[in-house]
Design an enzyme around this catalytic site. Structure first.
Site, PDB file in Angstrom:
ATOM      1  N   GLU A 207      46.224   9.865 -24.406  1.00 15.41           N
ATOM      2  CA  GLU A 207      46.174  11.016 -23.499  1.00 15.41           C
ATOM      3  C   GLU A 207      46.997  10.706 -22.251  1.00 15.41           C
ATOM      4  O   GLU A 207      46.730   9.735 -21.545  1.00 15.41           O
ATOM      5  CB  GLU A 207      44.726  11.339 -23.119  1.00 15.41           C
ATOM      6  CG  GLU A 207      44.544  12.325 -21.986  1.00 15.41           C
ATOM      7  CD  GLU A 207      45.271  13.648 -22.215  1.00 15.41           C
ATOM      8  OE1 GLU A 207      46.073  14.041 -21.324  1.00 15.41           O
ATOM      9  OE2 GLU A 207      45.043  14.280 -23.255  1.00 15.41           O
ATOM     10  N   HIS A 443       7.380  24.055 -23.551  1.00 19.12           N
ATOM     11  CA  HIS A 443       7.267  22.602 -23.515  1.00 19.12           C
ATOM     12  C   HIS A 443       6.741  22.106 -24.859  1.00 19.12           C
ATOM     13  O   HIS A 443       5.810  22.683 -25.408  1.00 19.12           O
ATOM     14  CB  HIS A 443       6.298  22.181 -22.401  1.00 19.12           C
ATOM     15  CG  HIS A 443       6.013  20.703 -22.404  1.00 19.12           C
ATOM     16  ND1 HIS A 443       6.915  19.782 -21.905  1.00 19.12           N
ATOM     17  CD2 HIS A 443       4.940  19.997 -22.858  1.00 19.12           C
ATOM     18  CE1 HIS A 443       6.391  18.568 -22.041  1.00 19.12           C
ATOM     19  NE2 HIS A 443       5.199  18.662 -22.623  1.00 19.12           N
TER      20      HIS A 443
END
Length: 456
Positions: A207, A443
């Site tokens: 890159e 939850h």
């Protein structure tokens, strides 16, 4: 009844055709290759099938901690039995099923689909060169240009582009190579580095920018960099490839710092380019570059009754952005005003860990003059993440310190590409951090961490 021609049957074109037909228009869709475009046939969908397969094999290799002492050898034996041809066949079956579904929807909506290459004769006339060499001339009241983009091969890779892979052709790879060099550390490069390394390929990534994912949040890029490095991917950042040569079935890249990288295969993931030369844009008085054409960013209007959507307008090279653009363009062309919001497009990277974001990044917000406040929750403190041993990552919300208004979010970790849409809705509703804090999350869920971030 309006007579509309849509040029291109990809993720921008076919939704535009369906929307226009739903609004009462007579629609002709012209596609020179396959309906569904790059995304469906050789992009988004195929890559997700391969990523899923790769992650399943990664699970096989890591499941031994929950098994008897014989498990590591058994897991390795099963991994060695992976069959690239079967992985490809599964991916192809998914693509075929979805392509058939789109064709069915277009037929049901009354859209006339022509297999051929379109070009402009004038602003209300499209010439279609059919596969058999014949031509059809289409007179219309409006046109939606959705011709897409193609892989970009800058020097030195333009000289050997027929011998290396891009993000479209890599799905046809006859066998997994032992070594692969990926040029480009953006979204495509990182996803293929993730999946190929999980399938046992030794991967190099080159890159030229100082870090991976140069357009994404720096902390998110750092988290993914660490994950890829931990899995054995060799990263060369801040370095470009200056030369490539092929010999004895191997490709050798000479890097700008003098080092050489050799591999059996090369994937060029350097970006996309637009080529409108075959469309004869000069016949409608429109100039274009390899980045595409300029449109009104809210209405997608190119000029008069001509609109341009998807990669061809350079606003956002993402399939879901193209889809929304196609729908907005069709609505406006049919006289039903609609607005496209580029800043609301979510971004998703399907690596492990997943990376997703929406709205403004910190840098973008600061450029606009906002005083940015960060609200971050780490998955290390999330009950479900701990229970499932998926604690890598964090969810971060960004807000305006003056008003509390949500500006954006960056999610790194399990389920990030799904949960980012919760924030997308909040941004569309112009919610504040306090508003978002009032949401009750089940939850135990990963989503809880979004609510917990508000208290930080």
């Amino acid at each position: 009844m309006k007579n509309i021609v849509v040029i291109g049957g990809g993720p921008g074109g076919y939704p535009a055709a369906l929307k226009a037909a739903a609004l009462g228009a007579k629609v002709t869709l012209v596609e020179k290759n396959k309906v569904g475009g790059v995304c469906l046939n050789c992009g988004c969908i195929p890559s997700k099938s391969l990523l899923d397969a790769a992650h399943r094999f990664h699970t096989v290799k890591t499941i031994s901690s929950l098994c008897t002492e014989q498990a590591p050898a058994a897991a390795q034996a099963l991994f060695e039995l992976r069959d690239w041809k079967k992985i490809q066949a599964r991916q192809q079956a998914a693509t075929r099923k979805l392509t058939q579904g789109i064709s069915f929807l277009l037929k049901k909506a009354g859209v006339d689909v022509l297999a051929g290459e379109a070009s402009f004769k004038d602003e209300k006339t499209v010439l279609v060169k059919m596969a058999d060499g014949s031509e059809q001339t289409l007179q219309c009241d409006g046109i939606i240009l959705a011709s897409g983009s193609e892989a970009f091969f800058p020097p030195p890779f333009d000289q050997i582009k027929d011998k290396i892979y891009d993000n479209s052709t890599i799905f046809d790879m006859p066998a997994l190579p032992q070594t692969l060099t990926i040029v480009g550390g953006g979204v495509i490069g990182c996803e293929f580095a993730d999946l190929m390394s999980a399938l046992g390929v030794a991967v190099n990534v080159v890159e030229m920018q100082p870090r991976l994912l140069p357009l994404e949040d720096e902390n998110a890029a750092r988290a993914l960099t660490q994950a890829l490095s931990k899995r054995g991917v060799t990263l060369y950042t801040g370095i470009s490839a200056t030369q490539v040569r092929e010999a004895n079935g191997l490709f050798t890249l000479t890097l700008s710092d003098g080092r050489e990288v050799t591999s059996q295969a090369v994937l060029a993931a350097i970006g996309r380019t637009v080529d409108l030369s075959a469309l004869h844009m000069e016949n409608i008085g429109v100039e274009w570059t390899r980045k595409g054409v300029r449109v009104n960013p809210e209405t997608l209007q190119l000029k008069d009754h001509i609109y341009a959507v998807g990669d061809v307008n350079g606003l956002f090279q993402l399939a879901h952005a193209a889809t929304r653009q196609g729908e907005v363009a069709a609505s406006n062309l049919c006289g039903v005003p609609a607005v496209y919001h580029n800043e609301r497009v979510p971004r998703a990277i399907y690596t492990s860990p997943e990376v997703a974001s929406v709205g403004l990044t910190r840098a973008q917000a600061e450029e606009k003059g906002f005083t940015v406040k960060s609200h971050k929750s780490f998955l290390l403190a999330n009950g479900r993440a701990v229970a499932q041993e998926q604690t890598d990552g964090y969810y971060e919300l960004l807000s305006d310190a003056q008003t509390g208004k949500l500006l954006g979010a960056v999610l790194v970790g399990a389920n990030a590409t799904e949960l980012v849409h919760t924030v997308s809705v909040a941004l569309a509703a112009q919610m504040t951090v306090q508003d978002f804090k009032e949401i009750i999350f089940a939850h135990p869920t990963f989503a809880e961490s979004l609510g917990e971030a508000c208290a930080k």
